[in-house]
Design a protein around this motif. Structure first.
Motif, short mmCIF file in Angstrom:
data_model
loop_
_atom_site.label_atom_id
_atom_site.label_comp_id
_atom_site.label_asym_id
_atom_site.label_seq_id
_atom_site.Cartn_x
_atom_site.Cartn_y
_atom_site.Cartn_z
N ARG A 1 -80.07 -40.58 41.10
CA ARG A 1 -80.04 -41.29 39.81
C ARG A 1 -79.27 -40.49 38.77
O ARG A 1 -78.55 -41.05 37.94
N GLY A 2 -79.40 -39.16 38.83
CA GLY A 2 -78.66 -38.32 37.90
C GLY A 2 -77.16 -38.44 38.10
O GLY A 2 -76.40 -38.51 37.13
N TRP A 3 -76.70 -38.47 39.36
CA TRP A 3 -75.28 -38.65 39.65
C TRP A 3 -74.79 -39.96 39.06
O TRP A 3 -73.74 -40.03 38.42
N GLU A 4 -75.55 -41.02 39.33
CA GLU A 4 -75.12 -42.35 38.87
C GLU A 4 -74.99 -42.40 37.35
O GLU A 4 -74.00 -42.93 36.82
N ARG A 5 -75.96 -41.84 36.63
CA ARG A 5 -75.89 -41.83 35.17
C ARG A 5 -74.74 -40.97 34.67
O ARG A 5 -74.02 -41.34 33.74
N PHE A 6 -74.56 -39.82 35.31
CA PHE A 6 -73.50 -38.89 34.88
C PHE A 6 -72.13 -39.54 35.00
O PHE A 6 -71.32 -39.49 34.07
N PHE A 7 -71.85 -40.15 36.13
CA PHE A 7 -70.52 -40.71 36.34
C PHE A 7 -70.34 -42.03 35.60
O PHE A 7 -69.21 -42.42 35.30
N ALA A 8 -71.43 -42.71 35.27
CA ALA A 8 -71.32 -43.90 34.43
C ALA A 8 -70.94 -43.52 33.00
O ALA A 8 -70.29 -44.29 32.29
N ASP A 9 -71.32 -42.30 32.58
CA ASP A 9 -71.04 -41.83 31.23
C ASP A 9 -69.71 -41.10 31.10
O ASP A 9 -69.31 -40.72 30.00
N HIS B 1 -62.58 -37.21 32.73
CA HIS B 1 -63.51 -36.22 32.21
C HIS B 1 -64.62 -35.86 33.19
O HIS B 1 -65.41 -34.96 32.91
N ALA B 2 -64.68 -36.52 34.33
CA ALA B 2 -65.68 -36.20 35.34
C ALA B 2 -65.08 -35.24 36.38
O ALA B 2 -63.91 -35.37 36.74
#
Length: 226
Positions: free
Chosen positions: A28-36, A41-42
């Protein structure tokens, strides 16, 4: 010193509820991080299958292969492998150069109550560097640096910034490198690890390799190494 390829039996891991919760939280952390973050910038990122990595870590631990229960992950990202090692009983550290990923991985570990240390630093200790080459990055050791007049005796035990124990205390290293960094990881391991230490390298979901540093000249090659 040389590197010996260690064969794994390769059983599928039956993960506990604690391990499953860690995997789900990191996912879930990966998904939120890359959605942001947009693509500019990723950081580069290819997801692994954590259950497969855990199976190998669990197997080397069950077989008592590492000489110590100190674990270091080179390029720890969200801290998945570092946390998995801690759940297996290791004193677990992650090295990650991206400060934002360090913050995220520390937050995940705190939330789940997993005792790890994530250091915001390079996987290359002081005096070491990397050079670009045709076949990927290659290690530059202190002895090869023209500007270095340093010696192992002058430095004392080699360690990472923020690390109390020496690199010689590490029994198990883990890395999930880009293809062009695979040789660099092996070279670094051979240069800095203690005899008997293990390096687990996640190449692909079906190709996870384990190396042990042994006495001798040259490398005892895994035929799949390249």
């Amino acid at each position: 010193m040389a590197l010996e390829a260690i064969a794994m039996e390769g059983p599928e891991a039956r993960v506990s509820d604690t391990v499953a919760r860690l995997i789900a939280t990191c996912s879930r952390g990966w998904e939120r991080f890359f959605a942001d973050h947009d693509d500019h910038h990723a950081p580069r990122f290819v997801p692994s299958v954590p259950e497969r990595g855990f199976a190998v870590l669990e197997e080397v631990t069950t077989r008592n292969l590492p000489p110590t229960r100190v674990f270091y992950e080179w390029g720890s990202g969200f801290g998945m492998a570092t946390c998995l090692a801690a759940l297996l009983g290791y004193e677990a550290y992650g090295l990650e150069i991206d400060a934002e990923l360090v913050q995220h991985s520390r937050a995940i570990a705190r939330r789940l109550g997993i005792p790890v240390q994530i250091l915001c630093t390079s996987l290359l200790p002081a005096g070491y560097g990397a050079s670009a080459g045709v076949n990927g990055a290659a290690l530059v050791t202190p002895a090869l640096r023209r500007d270095s007049h340093d010696t192992a005796e002058a430095r004392g035990p080699l360690r990472y910034d923020g690390m109390e124990s020496a690199i010689a205390d590490i029994g198990l290293f883990f890395a999930y490198p880009w293809p062009e960094e695979r040789a660099l990881m092996r070279q670094l391991f051979e240069a800095v690890a203690r005899a008997g230490a293990l390096l687990v390298v996640y190449h692909t979901d079906t190709d996870i390799r384990v190396w042990r540093k042994v006495e001798g000249e040259g490398a005892l090659e895994d035929p799949r190494a390249y």
